[in-house]
Design an enzyme around this catalytic site. Structure first.
Site, PDB file in Angstrom:
ATOM      1  N   LYS A   5       4.947  74.637  47.207  1.00 13.01           N
ATOM      2  CA  LYS A   5       4.119  75.566  46.419  1.00 13.01           C
ATOM      3  C   LYS A   5       3.517  74.859  45.206  1.00 13.01           C
ATOM      4  O   LYS A   5       2.336  75.034  44.898  1.00 13.01           O
ATOM      5  CB  LYS A   5       4.961  76.756  45.943  1.00 13.01           C
ATOM      6  CG  LYS A   5       5.361  77.725  47.037  1.00 13.01           C
ATOM      7  CD  LYS A   5       6.260  78.817  46.453  1.00 13.01           C
ATOM      8  CE  LYS A   5       6.736  79.793  47.486  1.00 13.01           C
ATOM      9  NZ  LYS A   5       7.609  80.848  46.909  1.00 13.01           N
ATOM     10  N   ALA A  59       9.002  78.630  42.490  1.00 17.22           N
ATOM     11  CA  ALA A  59      10.353  78.906  42.980  1.00 17.22           C
ATOM     12  C   ALA A  59      10.278  79.552  44.357  1.00 17.22           C
ATOM     13  O   ALA A  59       9.274  80.161  44.728  1.00 17.22           O
ATOM     14  CB  ALA A  59      11.096  79.821  42.007  1.00 17.22           C
ATOM     15  N   ASP A  60      11.355  79.423  45.085  1.00 18.84           N
ATOM     16  CA  ASP A  60      11.486  80.089  46.373  1.00 18.84           C
ATOM     17  C   ASP A  60      12.953  80.389  46.602  1.00 18.84           C
ATOM     18  O   ASP A  60      13.819  79.579  46.240  1.00 18.84           O
ATOM     19  CB  ASP A  60      10.948  79.212  47.511  1.00 18.84           C
ATOM     20  CG  ASP A  60      10.777  80.010  48.788  1.00 18.84           C
ATOM     21  OD1 ASP A  60       9.719  80.640  48.939  1.00 18.84           O
ATOM     22  OD2 ASP A  60      11.715  80.038  49.610  1.00 18.84           O
ATOM     23  N   SER A  61      13.219  81.560  47.168  1.00 17.88           N
ATOM     24  CA  SER A  61      14.606  81.945  47.465  1.00 17.88           C
ATOM     25  C   SER A  61      14.761  82.183  48.955  1.00 17.88           C
ATOM     26  O   SER A  61      13.873  82.744  49.604  1.00 17.88           O
ATOM     27  CB  SER A  61      14.980  83.236  46.726  1.00 17.88           C
ATOM     28  OG  SER A  61      14.950  83.038  45.334  1.00 17.88           O
ATOM     29  N   GLY A 119      15.326  77.586  45.021  1.00 18.91           N
ATOM     30  CA  GLY A 119      14.826  76.268  44.651  1.00 18.91           C
ATOM     31  C   GLY A 119      13.697  76.397  43.652  1.00 18.91           C
ATOM     32  O   GLY A 119      12.961  77.387  43.664  1.00 18.91           O
TER      33      GLY A 119
END
EC number: 3.6.1.9
Length: 192
Positions: A57, A75-77, A112
């Site tokens: 991203k 961010a990514d979950s 992350g």
């Protein structure tokens, strides 16, 4: 605030939860977003998916940087059940099916993050284990119909009914599960 006041944090996320967490932590930021296709290698270690996607991203929106003092935050979950990624549900039935899998057991949430400037990049992640009490089909359907958790990995939010009424234990941090490990973001920005 101990973060360098000359830094300008750019949150490249449409998530109201990530904005809320930064606001609550007193970290000033501006939101700038752009869609990025979230794809990852099929053989990637499940624990590495979230940081991989956060970096993807950031690289995909690098052109949102307008000055040398700006730092992009992405961010990514992901939710992992038995090591298998469960993302945002695609339908009501998919959300119900995911919550049935989570009911009465533990799962892993990995969030992350990537911090990116014109001259520097840092990638990091946080992991939490979450235990849920049993949920009946009626409870699950009620939650899905009332909260519409279609924009949430694992089909639930810790700050909503499932999190408040059904989580019985967590190992890790609440913000990680909510979608942004503010403790790690803060530590990295302090050293930036």
């Amino acid at each position: 605030m101990l973060i360098n006041p000359d830094l300008s944090i750019i949150l490249a996320s449409k998530s109201p939860r990530r904005s809320y967490l930064l606001e609550q932590a007193g970290i000033p930021f501006t939101v700038r977003t752009q869609d990025v296709e979230e794809i990852f290698p099929a053989d990637l270690d499940p624990l590495e998916i979230a940081p991989f996607l956060a970096e993807l991203k950031a690289e995909g929106v690098r052109d949102l940087l307008r000055a040398d003092n700006e730092v992009l935050l992405t961010a990514d979950s992901v939710v992992l059940i038995d090591g298998v990624k469960h993302g945002k549900p695609k339908s009501r039935e998919h959300a119900i099916e995911t919550l049935e899998k989570l009911s009465g057991r533990s799962h892993i949430v990995v969030t992350g993050c990537c911090l990116l400037s014109s001259s520097k990049k840092e990638i990091f992640s946080s992991k939490a284990e979450v235990w849920l009490n049993e949920m009946t089909r009626e409870e699950i359907e009620w939650y899905v119909d009332n909260y519409q958790p279609y924009d949430k990995a694992g089909a639930y939010a810790i700050q909503e009914w499932v999190g408040l009424a059904k989580i019985c234990k967590i190992e890790g941090t609440y913000p990680c599960i909510m979608g942004l490990p503010v403790d790690l973001v803060y530590q990295h920005l302090l050293k930036w």
